[in-house]
Design a protein around this motif. Structure first.
Motif, PDB file in Angstrom:
ATOM      1  N   LEU A   3     -63.551 -15.886 -13.101  1.00 46.03           N
ATOM      2  CA  LEU A   3     -62.411 -16.704 -13.504  1.00 46.03           C
ATOM      3  C   LEU A   3     -61.236 -16.362 -12.601  1.00 46.03           C
ATOM      4  O   LEU A   3     -60.940 -15.178 -12.397  1.00 46.03           O
ATOM      5  CB  LEU A   3     -62.042 -16.412 -14.963  1.00 46.03           C
ATOM      6  N   PHE A   4     -60.563 -17.382 -12.053  1.00 42.37           N
ATOM      7  CA  PHE A   4     -59.398 -17.190 -11.193  1.00 42.37           C
ATOM      8  C   PHE A   4     -58.273 -18.069 -11.699  1.00 42.37           C
ATOM      9  O   PHE A   4     -58.479 -19.261 -11.933  1.00 42.37           O
ATOM     10  CB  PHE A   4     -59.739 -17.564  -9.743  1.00 42.37           C
ATOM     11  N   ILE A   5     -57.087 -17.497 -11.874  1.00 38.99           N
ATOM     12  CA  ILE A   5     -55.944 -18.250 -12.378  1.00 38.99           C
ATOM     13  C   ILE A   5     -54.752 -18.017 -11.467  1.00 38.99           C
ATOM     14  O   ILE A   5     -54.414 -16.870 -11.153  1.00 38.99           O
ATOM     15  CB  ILE A   5     -55.589 -17.828 -13.818  1.00 38.99           C
ATOM     16  N   VAL A   6     -54.126 -19.116 -11.059  1.00 43.66           N
ATOM     17  CA  VAL A   6     -52.880 -19.062 -10.297  1.00 43.66           C
ATOM     18  C   VAL A   6     -52.043 -20.264 -10.746  1.00 43.66           C
ATOM     19  O   VAL A   6     -52.577 -21.341 -10.986  1.00 43.66           O
ATOM     20  CB  VAL A   6     -53.129 -19.062  -8.775  1.00 43.66           C
ATOM     21  N   LEU A   7     -50.755 -20.068 -10.884  1.00 36.47           N
ATOM     22  CA  LEU A   7     -49.854 -21.128 -11.313  1.00 36.47           C
ATOM     23  C   LEU A   7     -49.010 -21.608 -10.134  1.00 36.47           C
ATOM     24  O   LEU A   7     -48.585 -20.807  -9.295  1.00 36.47           O
ATOM     25  CB  LEU A   7     -48.960 -20.630 -12.443  1.00 36.47           C
ATOM     26  N   ARG A   8     -48.747 -22.908 -10.066  1.00 32.27           N
ATOM     27  CA  ARG A   8     -47.999 -23.487  -8.951  1.00 32.27           C
ATOM     28  C   ARG A   8     -46.639 -22.818  -8.733  1.00 32.27           C
ATOM     29  O   ARG A   8     -46.269 -22.554  -7.590  1.00 32.27           O
ATOM     30  CB  ARG A   8     -47.837 -24.991  -9.132  1.00 32.27           C
ATOM     31  N   PRO A   9     -45.853 -22.504  -9.777  1.00 31.32           N
ATOM     32  CA  PRO A   9     -44.573 -21.829  -9.522  1.00 31.32           C
ATOM     33  C   PRO A   9     -44.729 -20.475  -8.834  1.00 31.32           C
ATOM     34  O   PRO A   9     -43.860 -20.050  -8.071  1.00 31.32           O
ATOM     35  CB  PRO A   9     -43.960 -21.663 -10.920  1.00 31.32           C
ATOM     36  N   PHE A  36     -60.656  -7.043 -15.088  1.00 34.56           N
ATOM     37  CA  PHE A  36     -59.475  -7.858 -14.841  1.00 34.56           C
ATOM     38  C   PHE A  36     -58.946  -7.501 -13.461  1.00 34.56           C
ATOM     39  O   PHE A  36     -58.672  -6.333 -13.179  1.00 34.56           O
ATOM     40  CB  PHE A  36     -58.418  -7.571 -15.918  1.00 34.56           C
ATOM     41  N   VAL A  37     -58.816  -8.480 -12.571  1.00 29.65           N
ATOM     42  CA  VAL A  37     -58.294  -8.260 -11.222  1.00 29.65           C
ATOM     43  C   VAL A  37     -56.980  -9.014 -11.085  1.00 29.65           C
ATOM     44  O   VAL A  37     -56.813 -10.098 -11.651  1.00 29.65           O
ATOM     45  CB  VAL A  37     -59.300  -8.706 -10.138  1.00 29.65           C
ATOM     46  N   SER A  38     -56.049  -8.426 -10.355  1.00 33.65           N
ATOM     47  CA  SER A  38     -54.749  -9.073 -10.214  1.00 33.65           C
ATOM     48  C   SER A  38     -54.181  -8.851  -8.822  1.00 33.65           C
ATOM     49  O   SER A  38     -54.503  -7.880  -8.143  1.00 33.65           O
ATOM     50  CB  SER A  38     -53.767  -8.534 -11.257  1.00 33.65           C
ATOM     51  N   ALA A  39     -53.319  -9.780  -8.424  1.00 32.31           N
ATOM     52  CA  ALA A  39     -52.570  -9.687  -7.173  1.00 32.31           C
ATOM     53  C   ALA A  39     -51.110  -9.949  -7.517  1.00 32.31           C
ATOM     54  O   ALA A  39     -50.795 -10.885  -8.257  1.00 32.31           O
ATOM     55  CB  ALA A  39     -53.068 -10.719  -6.170  1.00 32.31           C
ATOM     56  N   SER A  40     -50.225  -9.110  -7.004  1.00 28.48           N
ATOM     57  CA  SER A  40     -48.804  -9.262  -7.301  1.00 28.48           C
ATOM     58  C   SER A  40     -47.973  -8.851  -6.094  1.00 28.48           C
ATOM     59  O   SER A  40     -48.482  -8.313  -5.114  1.00 28.48           O
ATOM     60  CB  SER A  40     -48.423  -8.427  -8.523  1.00 28.48           C
ATOM     61  N   THR A  41     -46.678  -9.115  -6.167  1.00 28.09           N
ATOM     62  CA  THR A  41     -45.743  -8.770  -5.108  1.00 28.09           C
ATOM     63  C   THR A  41     -44.401  -8.451  -5.748  1.00 28.09           C
ATOM     64  O   THR A  41     -44.279  -8.472  -6.970  1.00 28.09           O
ATOM     65  CB  THR A  41     -45.628  -9.922  -4.076  1.00 28.09           C
ATOM     66  N   PRO A  50     -46.209 -11.574 -10.565  1.00 27.74           N
ATOM     67  CA  PRO A  50     -47.665 -11.759 -10.533  1.00 27.74           C
ATOM     68  C   PRO A  50     -47.987 -13.002  -9.719  1.00 27.74           C
ATOM     69  O   PRO A  50     -47.333 -14.032  -9.866  1.00 27.74           O
ATOM     70  CB  PRO A  50     -48.041 -11.929 -12.000  1.00 27.74           C
ATOM     71  N   LEU A  51     -48.961 -12.900  -8.850  1.00 28.38           N
ATOM     72  CA  LEU A  51     -49.341 -14.039  -8.020  1.00 28.38           C
ATOM     73  C   LEU A  51     -50.593 -14.724  -8.536  1.00 28.38           C
ATOM     74  O   LEU A  51     -50.636 -15.935  -8.688  1.00 28.38           O
ATOM     75  CB  LEU A  51     -49.560 -13.583  -6.573  1.00 28.38           C
ATOM     76  N   ALA A  52     -51.626 -13.950  -8.796  1.00 30.73           N
ATOM     77  CA  ALA A  52     -52.898 -14.500  -9.262  1.00 30.73           C
ATOM     78  C   ALA A  52     -53.632 -13.417 -10.036  1.00 30.73           C
ATOM     79  O   ALA A  52     -53.396 -12.228  -9.831  1.00 30.73           O
ATOM     80  CB  ALA A  52     -53.741 -14.965  -8.090  1.00 30.73           C
ATOM     81  N   TYR A  53     -54.516 -13.854 -10.903  1.00 36.12           N
ATOM     82  CA  TYR A  53     -55.331 -12.896 -11.641  1.00 36.12           C
ATOM     83  C   TYR A  53     -56.637 -13.554 -12.032  1.00 36.12           C
ATOM     84  O   TYR A  53     -56.795 -14.764 -11.933  1.00 36.12           O
ATOM     85  CB  TYR A  53     -54.590 -12.335 -12.863  1.00 36.12           C
ATOM     86  N   GLY A  54     -57.547 -12.729 -12.452  1.00 39.51           N
ATOM     87  CA  GLY A  54     -58.840 -13.257 -12.834  1.00 39.51           C
ATOM     88  C   GLY A  54     -59.673 -12.225 -13.566  1.00 39.51           C
ATOM     89  O   GLY A  54     -59.251 -11.086 -13.754  1.00 39.51           O
TER      90      GLY A  54
END
Length: 108
Positions: A3-9, A36-41, A50-54
Motif C-alpha cells: 500500500l502506498f499513500i501520497v497526498l497532492r498537497p 509501515f514505511v515512511s518518507a518525510s522531510t 510527511p511526504l509518503a507512507y505505506g
C-alpha cells in the motif's frame, strides 16, 4: 500486498522544502502484521513534513524497491536530492537501483 499513500498537497509542498528525504520503518504488531514505511522531510519552519507512507509485508529488497519506485512516480527526480536512512542494506540497495544518481546518507 503493498500500500502506498501520497497526498497532492504534500507533493506540491515538497517543492518548497530542502531536497532531503528521510525514510524509516516501524514494524506493526497486533491483529495487523506488516511494516509501515515512511518518507518525510523538513519544511521551511524546520517542522517534519510527511511526504509518503505505506504498508509492506516485510522490510526487504523488493518492498523497498517498490516503495522508492512509487515515490519516484509521485515526486519525480529532484535536483540535489539526498536520501537519509539507517544502515539497512535493503534501503541502500534499492536507492542505488531506483535513484542511481542520488546520494544515500546514513543517520546515526
Amino acid at each position: 500486498m503493498y500500500l502506498f499513500i501520497v497526498l497532492r498537497p504534500l507533493i506540491r509542498g515538497f517543492d518548497y522544502c530542502r531536497p532531503v528525504v528521510v525514510v524509516d520503518v516501524a514494524h506493526l504488531g497486533g491483529a495487523y502484521k506488516g511494516t509501515f514505511v515512511s518518507a518525510s522531510t523538513l519544511d521551511g519552519a524546520g517542522c517534519i513534513l510527511p511526504l509518503a507512507y505505506g504498508v509492506v509485508d516485510t522490510e526487504n529488497d523488493c518492498s523497498w524497491t517498490w516503495f522508492f519506485e512509487q515515490f519516484k512516480n509521485a515526486f519525480g527526480d529532484r535536483e540535489n536530492m539526498c536520501i537519509v536512512s539507517d544502515r539497512n542494506e535493503s534501503i541502500m540497495k534499492s536507492v542505488s537501483i531506483v535513484f542511481p544518481n542520488v546520494p544515500h546518507c546514513a543517520c546515526i
